[in-house]
Design an enzyme around this catalytic site. Structure first.
Site, PDB file in Angstrom:
ATOM      1  N   ASP A 467       0.835  -1.205   0.000  1.00 35.83           N
ATOM      2  CA  ASP A 467       0.000   0.000   0.000  1.00 35.83           C
ATOM      3  C   ASP A 467       0.874   1.262   0.000  1.00 35.83           C
ATOM      4  O   ASP A 467       2.092   1.203   0.250  1.00 35.83           O
ATOM      5  CB  ASP A 467      -0.893  -0.047   1.253  1.00 35.83           C
ATOM      6  CG  ASP A 467      -2.211   0.675   1.076  1.00 35.83           C
ATOM      7  OD1 ASP A 467      -2.323   1.489   0.151  1.00 35.83           O
ATOM      8  OD2 ASP A 467      -3.127   0.430   1.887  1.00 35.83           O
ATOM      9  N   ASP A 531     -10.662   1.855  -3.398  1.00 36.78           N
ATOM     10  CA  ASP A 531     -11.157   1.509  -2.066  1.00 36.78           C
ATOM     11  C   ASP A 531     -12.673   1.463  -2.049  1.00 36.78           C
ATOM     12  O   ASP A 531     -13.270   1.119  -1.030  1.00 36.78           O
ATOM     13  CB  ASP A 531     -10.690   2.550  -1.042  1.00 36.78           C
ATOM     14  CG  ASP A 531      -9.299   2.226  -0.527  1.00 36.78           C
ATOM     15  OD1 ASP A 531      -8.777   1.154  -0.872  1.00 36.78           O
ATOM     16  OD2 ASP A 531      -8.734   3.055   0.214  1.00 36.78           O
TER      17      ASP A 531
HETATM   18  C1  DGJ Z   1      -5.849   1.786   1.918  1.00 37.21           C
HETATM   19  C2  DGJ Z   1      -6.172   0.583   1.085  1.00 37.21           C
HETATM   20  O1  DGJ Z   1      -6.565   0.960  -0.184  1.00 37.21           O
HETATM   21  C3  DGJ Z   1      -7.218  -0.243   1.819  1.00 37.21           C
HETATM   22  O2  DGJ Z   1      -7.626  -1.311   1.019  1.00 37.21           O
HETATM   23  C4  DGJ Z   1      -6.639  -0.698   3.111  1.00 37.21           C
HETATM   24  O3  DGJ Z   1      -5.591  -1.589   2.880  1.00 37.21           O
HETATM   25  C5  DGJ Z   1      -6.176   0.489   3.937  1.00 37.21           C
HETATM   26  N1  DGJ Z   1      -5.327   1.359   3.188  1.00 37.21           N
HETATM   27  C6  DGJ Z   1      -5.454   0.038   5.164  1.00 37.21           C
HETATM   28  O4  DGJ Z   1      -4.934   1.089   5.861  1.00 37.21           O
END
Ligand code: DGJ
Length: 734
Positions: A467, A531
């Site tokens: 990430d 997300d």
């Molecule tokens: C952002 C990501 O896109 C989410 O899927 C998740 O992993 C969160 N961060 C976790 O902090």
């Protein structure tokens, strides 16, 4: 020195490399066929414009690197200087090497249908070397035309002088013919990536800049120019992609002098690239693709090319359950084991533990940087969960965000200087975090070591979700701009980690889809598109991400009934049909769902697995439907014997019946059986009787020509419902 004609798949590239200046792209577009060598000078002459009043006395030449010395007054290909001097160049051609194993040179190139579809045969390459001794610079231009017809261009600039030379901008460009009058590109934000925007291509420059230090939620992925009204299945289109995960620019420029170009490169900050004597700067790869058949034709070339790469993930993409929206930071071994049990029951093949497992990470304000398992939450470490997951036959995956650090972390307290920053101040915080300076050798070594240790110390981590949750802001390294060095270091880190852990798969996630580009994808195995797991939003996000990437590289998960990011409520069917067309998964607390829901979920997962070879290997098609509330897309097997389509109703519309939906991509001369797949529930409808062809359970058998040209009336779907259709050839040559 010669005129070079490269041909691959349905694309030709003609370069006038007779010198004395840099080569000019005479044609990039449709395959011109096996042109006899004698025709090439005539082709070049046919494209040279007249000399008109109030202009240079000789025709302007747009070369691979537009220069003022060749009469170019548009955006320069190179901007740079040596202490205010050597600011303009006049490169002279030295050599042109052509490596064209199945070469044209006027000969017919026989590309079999199979080679075309799988990109299995070799690429053609041209390397151009030129120098401007007066400016103390030499230039190498590397061009490849892949078997699929995908063109790449990269410039390398070397400082031959004895004092530093600053590169401010170095941008490859390609000409596009005047018939392309419209532009399409993508923009977006967190949870709404890849929103299309479209307009006439006016005079001037349409400049898409990304200054996020990452690819960006708003990155265009492709900048497309096309003939009036081009769509998914029609119109001639040209497109470029700037493959760089740092600051970058993608440009379309049209000039009153008649030229039109597409290009892209890195956005460099003042002083960022200062080449010492003998040093070289290489641009990101500019990918360029042409299609005579609309946007789907662009995707054909890109998907075929990507699938032929040796690093392309092979084998069935495991159905994934990611725990983020199920538990967030509430990590508890028993709860997670229970979730893993439910996941295994519904057919999940990979279980991913998301954010929250490492020291001090009880919320998003602390812990980033301390890549040790948190003993308070995981007194026996992660291995018990990993073992539990693997006992079910599932792979185990783990979330990391390596480039980031919370000021509230042991790492930051020990090494506050390991953070990208302008001298004397820290950048404003974003999600309570700062960015580690990976060009700092100690920071880099520490991080590589920690990631390596986490992987080595556990038995069975098969996958990392990598990430990256903030923009790089005032990202300085040792007092100088640092985004370029940071981006290169991240690539190095990924390469080194993969070399140490062969077989490890990595997902590129960046607050959803903020790091989606073809350079990060040379070292990662899929992207997290967004997300937002709301199926309605996802339909558009996935459609436009899929312009660049084939479905198997795009993470698509079934979210909870009520979306956590939009609060909308959707049936499982709509969520499942939408998530079917990608690297499928679940992101939902399924430990609390009813037995009926579990059975239905298992049926959808089973359907995905049955259709997976088709979904992850076939040709993506999207329907140009006149009603904007109808969105239809599908995947068709390369031998056109099998296809699956989804028809979604996004909203109600003024028309009670939106009109037949055509099913593109099938063989017009074959007969097909069309019906909704068995074993999964049908969508919710508002009708007294279904369309005739759906009245019987058996579906309808009809020719590919009818399906492609007339289409089928779809049932009266309620808004936010989707109908899935499976199409199977029943005979040949009827
Ligand atoms: C952002 C990501 O896109 C989410 O899927 C998740 O992993 C969160 N961060 C976790 O902090």
């Amino acid at each position: 020195m010669t005129i070079v004609h490269l041909r691959r798949a349905r694309t030709s590239l003609v370069l006038d490399a007779r010198g004395p200046g840099l080569p000019r792209v005479v044609h990039w577009g449709a395959d011109l066929g096996p042109l006899p060598a004698d025709d090439l000078p005539a082709l070049v002459d046919a494209t040279v414009p007249p000399v008109v009043p109030s202009s240079f006395d000789a025709p302007t030449v747009l070369s691979l690197l537009p220069e003022a010395s060749a009469g170019w007054s548009g955006r320069p290909g190179l901007a740079g200087h040596r202490e205010g001097r050597d600011w303009s160049t006049a490169f002279r051609l030295d050599t042109v090497d052509v490596d064209d194993p199945r070469g044209d040179g006027g000969e017919a190139v026989r590309v079999s249908e199979r080679e075309r579809d799988h990109g299995g045969a070799g690429a053609a390459r041209v390397t151009v070397r030129a120098a401007d001794p007066g400016a103390g610079l030499s230039l190498t231009v590397e061009i490849t035309l892949s078997a699929a017809g995908l063109l790449t261009v990269r410039h390398r600039l070397r400082n031959d002088g004895d004092r530093p030379y600053e590169v401010r901008e170095l941008t490859p460009v390609l000409p596009v013919p005047a018939v392309a009058t419209e532009l399409l590109d993508l923009t977006g934000r967190w949870c709404r990536e890849r929103a299309p925007q479209r307009h006439q291509w006016p005079m001037g420059a349409w400049v898409r800049e990304g200054r996020h230090g990452r690819t960006g939620h708003d990155a265009t992925l492709l900048l497309v120019a096309g003939t009036p009204g081009f769509g998914f299945g029609h119109g001639e289109t040209w497109a470029v992609h700037t493959a760089w995960s740092g600051d970058h620019v993608t440009v379309a420029e049209r000039r009153p002098t008649g030229e039109a170009t597409l290009g892209g490169g890195e956005l460099l900050a003042p002083g960022e690239i200062l080449l010492g004597p003998g040093a070289e700067y290489a641009t990101p790869l500019l990918y360029a693709v042409h299609s005579a058949d609309g946007l789907d034709g662009l995707s054909d070339v890109l998907h075929t090319h990507l699938r032929a790469r040796p690093e392309h993930p092979r084998g069935p993409r495991p159905v994934t359950l990611n725990v983020w929206e199920a538990v967030y930071f509430d990590h508890d071994l028993d709860r997670l084991k229970g979730l893993a049990d439910r996941a295994a029951e519904v057919g999940v093949e990979r279980f991913v533990l998301d954010d929250g497992w490492f020291r001090g990470r009880r919320h998003d304000r602390a812990g980033l940087g301390d890549w040790w398992v948190d003993d308070d939450v995981w007194p026996d470490g992660l291995q018990p969960l990993i073992d539990h997951v693997r006992k079910h036959g599932m792979q185990f995956g783990l979330w990391v965000e390596p480039e980031m650090v919370n000021p509230d972390s042991d790492l930051f307290r020990a090494h506050p200087d390991w953070v990208l920053q302008a001298p004397g101040r820290l950048p404003p915080e974003w999600r309570h975090q700062q960015v580690l300076d990976l060009a700092h050798p100690d920071a880099y070594a520490h991080l590589l070591d920690r990631l390596d240790a986490v992987l080595r110390e556990h038995d069975g981590i098969a996958y990392l979700k990598w990430d990256h949750n903030r923009d790089l802001t005032e990202a300085g390294h040792a007092g100088r701009p640092g985004v370029h060095a940071q981006t290169a270091a991240v690539y190095r880190l990924l390469d080194e980690l993969r070399a140490r852990h062969p077989g490890l798969e990595i997902e590129s996630c960046s607050s959803g889809g903020a790091r989606v580009d073809l350079e990060i994808l040379r070292r990662t195995d899929r992207v997290w598109a967004s997300d937002c797991n709301d199926a309605l939003e996802r339909l558009s996000i996935q459609r436009w991400t899929g312009l660049l990437l084939p479905p198997e590289l795009i993470g698509t998960h079934i979210g909870p009934e009520r979306s956590h990011t939009t609060h909308r409520v959707h049936d499982l069917g709509f969520r499942a049909v939408t998530a079917l067309f990608g690297h499928h998964g679940i992101e939902w607390d399924i430990s609390g769902i009813s037995a009926t829901e579990r059975i239905e979920l298992a049926a959808w997962v089973a359907l995905h697995k049955r259709l997976r070879p088709l979904l992850h290997g076939g040709r993506v098609v999207r329907v140009d439907h006149p009603d904007p509330t109808v969105q239809a897309h599908g995947v068709v097997a390369h031998d056109r014997s099998h296809a699956v389509y989804a028809v979604s109703r996004l909203a109600t519309s003024a028309a009670q019946v939106p009109g037949p939906v055509r099913l593109p991509g099938l063989d017009p001369s074959r007969r097909y059986l069309v019906r909704p797949p068995a074993g999964v529930p049908e969508p919710a409808l508002l009708e007294l009787a279904p369309p005739g062809w759906l009245a019987s359970d058996g579906g309808v058998t009809v020719s590919g020509s009818v399906l492609g040209s007339v289409g089928l009336q779809v049932p009266a779907l309620h808004p936010e419902q989707a109908l899935l259709l499976e199409v199977t050839a029943v005979d040949r040559n009827f």
